[in-house]
Scaffold this motif. Structure first.
Motif, short mmCIF file in Angstrom:
data_model
loop_
_atom_site.label_atom_id
_atom_site.label_comp_id
_atom_site.label_asym_id
_atom_site.label_seq_id
_atom_site.Cartn_x
_atom_site.Cartn_y
_atom_site.Cartn_z
N GLU A 117 4.78 36.90 -18.00
CA GLU A 117 4.37 38.04 -17.17
C GLU A 117 5.55 38.89 -16.72
O GLU A 117 5.40 39.74 -15.85
CB GLU A 117 3.60 37.54 -15.94
CG GLU A 117 2.24 36.98 -16.29
CD GLU A 117 1.29 38.03 -16.84
OE1 GLU A 117 1.12 39.08 -16.20
OE2 GLU A 117 0.74 37.80 -17.94
N GLN A 118 6.71 38.65 -17.29
CA GLN A 118 7.88 39.45 -16.96
C GLN A 118 8.79 39.53 -18.17
O GLN A 118 8.48 39.01 -19.23
CB GLN A 118 8.63 38.88 -15.76
CG GLN A 118 9.26 37.52 -16.00
CD GLN A 118 9.98 37.02 -14.76
OE1 GLN A 118 9.65 37.38 -13.64
NE2 GLN A 118 10.96 36.18 -14.94
N LYS A 150 5.80 42.57 -15.22
CA LYS A 150 4.86 43.18 -16.16
C LYS A 150 4.35 44.52 -15.64
O LYS A 150 4.23 45.48 -16.38
CB LYS A 150 3.70 42.24 -16.44
CG LYS A 150 2.70 42.81 -17.45
CD LYS A 150 1.57 41.85 -17.72
CE LYS A 150 0.59 42.32 -18.75
NZ LYS A 150 0.21 43.71 -18.72
N GLN A 151 4.05 44.60 -14.34
CA GLN A 151 3.55 45.85 -13.76
C GLN A 151 4.56 46.98 -13.99
O GLN A 151 4.18 48.09 -14.34
CB GLN A 151 3.28 45.66 -12.26
CG GLN A 151 2.87 46.93 -11.54
CD GLN A 151 1.50 47.45 -11.95
OE1 GLN A 151 0.72 46.77 -12.61
NE2 GLN A 151 1.20 48.67 -11.55
N SER A 198 8.54 53.62 -18.71
CA SER A 198 8.93 53.61 -20.13
C SER A 198 9.79 52.40 -20.48
O SER A 198 10.14 52.21 -21.64
CB SER A 198 9.69 54.90 -20.47
OG SER A 198 10.89 54.96 -19.71
N LEU A 199 10.09 51.54 -19.51
CA LEU A 199 10.97 50.40 -19.77
C LEU A 199 10.37 49.42 -20.77
O LEU A 199 11.10 48.77 -21.52
CB LEU A 199 11.31 49.68 -18.47
CG LEU A 199 12.05 50.50 -17.41
CD1 LEU A 199 12.35 49.65 -16.19
CD2 LEU A 199 13.32 51.12 -17.97
N GLN A 256 13.82 57.02 -4.35
CA GLN A 256 13.70 55.57 -4.22
C GLN A 256 13.72 54.84 -5.56
O GLN A 256 14.12 53.70 -5.64
CB GLN A 256 12.41 55.22 -3.48
CG GLN A 256 12.45 55.60 -2.03
CD GLN A 256 11.18 55.17 -1.32
OE1 GLN A 256 10.18 54.85 -1.95
NE2 GLN A 256 11.22 55.16 -0.02
N GLY A 257 13.22 55.46 -6.60
CA GLY A 257 13.15 54.79 -7.90
C GLY A 257 11.95 53.88 -8.02
O GLY A 257 11.88 53.04 -8.90
N HIS A 258 10.97 54.05 -7.11
CA HIS A 258 9.74 53.25 -7.16
C HIS A 258 8.62 54.12 -7.71
O HIS A 258 8.57 55.32 -7.49
CB HIS A 258 9.37 52.75 -5.76
CG HIS A 258 10.42 51.87 -5.16
ND1 HIS A 258 10.27 51.26 -3.95
CD2 HIS A 258 11.63 51.47 -5.62
CE1 HIS A 258 11.33 50.56 -3.67
NE2 HIS A 258 12.18 50.66 -4.66
N VAL A 259 7.69 53.51 -8.44
CA VAL A 259 6.59 54.25 -9.06
C VAL A 259 5.46 54.42 -8.06
O VAL A 259 4.96 53.46 -7.49
CB VAL A 259 6.07 53.50 -10.31
CG1 VAL A 259 4.87 54.22 -10.90
CG2 VAL A 259 7.18 53.36 -11.35
N ASP A 260 5.08 55.68 -7.82
CA ASP A 260 3.94 55.98 -6.94
C ASP A 260 2.66 56.18 -7.73
O ASP A 260 1.58 55.86 -7.28
CB ASP A 260 4.21 57.23 -6.11
CG ASP A 260 5.31 57.03 -5.09
OD1 ASP A 260 5.37 55.94 -4.49
OD2 ASP A 260 6.12 57.95 -4.90
#
Length: 112
Positions: A20-21, A63-64, A70-71, A98-102
């Motif tokens: 999962e990662q 995994k999320q 795109s990673l 922040q570099g976090h996905v909203d």
């Protein structure tokens, strides 16, 4: 926090799927200056250093994150954009990022 300005580019050494990662290892020009736990934006996504040596850094990616960035499409030899987290009191020429996905979106047209 990041400025959103690319500091350097790196080369993907490997993206190893682990259930999962995954573990992403990137050749990083400033790898020798990194310590475990530091944040680095890789293609704009905030990742935590889980190991490094003189030439590369590794990041454990859930995994999320692979699903919404795109990673998950990276492969050996691909170039990635890199930026170290801002230090308090540093000058910056970009933005506070922040570099976090909203959210995610879909590109409908890309005209060159």
């Amino acid at each position: 926090m990041f400025t959103g300005l690319v500091e350097a580019t790196g080369t993907v050494r490997s993206l190893e799927l682990l259930g999962e990662q995954a573990r992403l290892t990137v050749e990083v020009p400033f790898a020798s200056e990194l310590a475990d736990g530091e944040s680095v934006a890789v293609n704009g996504c905030c990742l935590t250093v889980t190991g490094s040596d003189e030439k590369a850094a590794s990041f454990d990616v859930l995994k999320q994150t692979l699903d919404v960035t795109s990673l998950g499409e990276l492969s050996e030899g691909r170039l990635v954009n890199l930026e170290r987290a801002m230090l308090a009191g540093d000058r910056f020429g970009g933005h506070f990022v922040q570099g976090h996905v909203d959210a995610t979106g879909e590109i409908l047209d890309l005209s060159l």
